[in-house]
Design a protein around this motif. Structure first.
Motif, PDB file in Angstrom:
ATOM      1  N   ILE A   4      48.778  54.872  79.169  1.00 20.48           N
ATOM      2  CA  ILE A   4      47.576  54.890  78.340  1.00 20.48           C
ATOM      3  C   ILE A   4      46.333  54.717  79.203  1.00 20.48           C
ATOM      4  N   GLU A   5      46.374  53.784  80.144  1.00 18.41           N
ATOM      5  CA  GLU A   5      45.228  53.580  81.048  1.00 18.41           C
ATOM      6  C   GLU A   5      44.918  54.846  81.842  1.00 18.41           C
ATOM      7  N   LYS A   6      45.952  55.492  82.371  1.00 12.83           N
ATOM      8  CA  LYS A   6      45.756  56.730  83.137  1.00 12.83           C
ATOM      9  C   LYS A   6      45.182  57.837  82.265  1.00 12.83           C
ATOM     10  N   LEU A   7      45.707  57.973  81.049  1.00 12.94           N
ATOM     11  CA  LEU A   7      45.218  59.005  80.142  1.00 12.94           C
ATOM     12  C   LEU A   7      43.766  58.764  79.736  1.00 12.94           C
ATOM     13  N   GLU A   8      43.401  57.497  79.515  1.00 14.48           N
ATOM     14  CA  GLU A   8      42.011  57.178  79.174  1.00 14.48           C
ATOM     15  C   GLU A   8      41.070  57.563  80.310  1.00 14.48           C
ATOM     16  N   LEU A  58      54.340  52.339  79.327  1.00 17.31           N
ATOM     17  CA  LEU A  58      53.509  52.940  78.291  1.00 17.31           C
ATOM     18  C   LEU A  58      52.049  52.500  78.437  1.00 17.31           C
ATOM     19  N   GLN A  59      51.828  51.215  78.677  1.00 16.37           N
ATOM     20  CA  GLN A  59      50.465  50.706  78.831  1.00 16.37           C
ATOM     21  C   GLN A  59      49.787  51.313  80.058  1.00 16.37           C
ATOM     22  N   LEU A  82      52.282  52.835  70.924  1.00 11.77           N
ATOM     23  CA  LEU A  82      51.923  51.434  71.159  1.00 11.77           C
ATOM     24  C   LEU A  82      51.745  50.696  69.828  1.00 11.77           C
ATOM     25  N   LYS A  83      51.178  51.366  68.831  1.00 12.32           N
ATOM     26  CA  LYS A  83      51.003  50.744  67.513  1.00 12.32           C
ATOM     27  C   LYS A  83      52.349  50.428  66.867  1.00 12.32           C
TER      28      LYS A  83
END
Length: 174
Positions: free
Chosen positions: A35-39, A31-32, A87-88
């Motif tokens: 998120i990095e790829k999507l950002e 998941l982390q 993630l939250k």
């Protein structure tokens, strides 16, 4: 902030609709990384706005490239928002120390309407056919969470009444 729980199976069993999402280390890492790829993807798309607007002329309503880019940006932003929300709600679950009941991190041998299958109970969003991973919150696994070997559960999967018998529980590969 991500909390850590030793074994969430009892909570999951008692509260099937929870605001918490239970992850293994492997799933949380995935998941982390997502998120990095999507950002990065979103930043890349946003950096193209000025160029696409300039190339397509100053009439935004006749600029197909600009329209397509805006749609891509909105899609990437939505996917990033979904991942950030997960993630939250994330709770990191430690691998189980005993294997007397079905929990995240256990390998289960199951009879589903007479057909045997073996899989590892994985965290939220984890599915891998080759590694035989199935998430705890799927229609196949959620009815057996917290159950012991030998127990039988009748449930509905895909609108069909299904009998699940837990044949064996062992340590998963995590």
């Amino acid at each position: 902030m991500i909390s850590v729980e030793n074994n969430a199976s009892q909570f999951i069993k008692e509260n099937p609709v929870s605001e918490k999402l239970y992850f293994t280390k492997r799933g949380l890492s995935k998941l982390q990384n997502e998120i990095e790829k999507l950002e990065k993807a979103l930043q890349h798309l946003q950096s193209q706005v000025a160029h696409v607007a300039e190339v397509g002329g100053n009439q935004w309503h006749d600029n197909a490239s600009y329209d397509a880019l805006v749609i891509d940006i909105r899609g990437a932003d939505w996917r990033l928002g979904q991942a950030m929300q997960s993630l939250k709600q994330a709770v990191l679950v430690s691998p189980p120390v005993n294997f007397d009941h079905v929990a995240i991190g256990t390998r289960v041998k199951l009879s589903c309407d007479g057909e045997e299958m073996i899989f590892e109970v994985a965290g939220y969003g984890e599915f891998d056919k080759e590694l035989e991973l199935i998430a705890y919150n799927t229609p196949l696994v959620s009815p057996i969470m917290g159950k012991a070997a030998g127990e039988t559960v009748t449930c509905y999967i895909g609108g069909k009444k299904t009998e699940l018998k837990i044949l064996e529980i062992s340590k998963g590969g995590e």
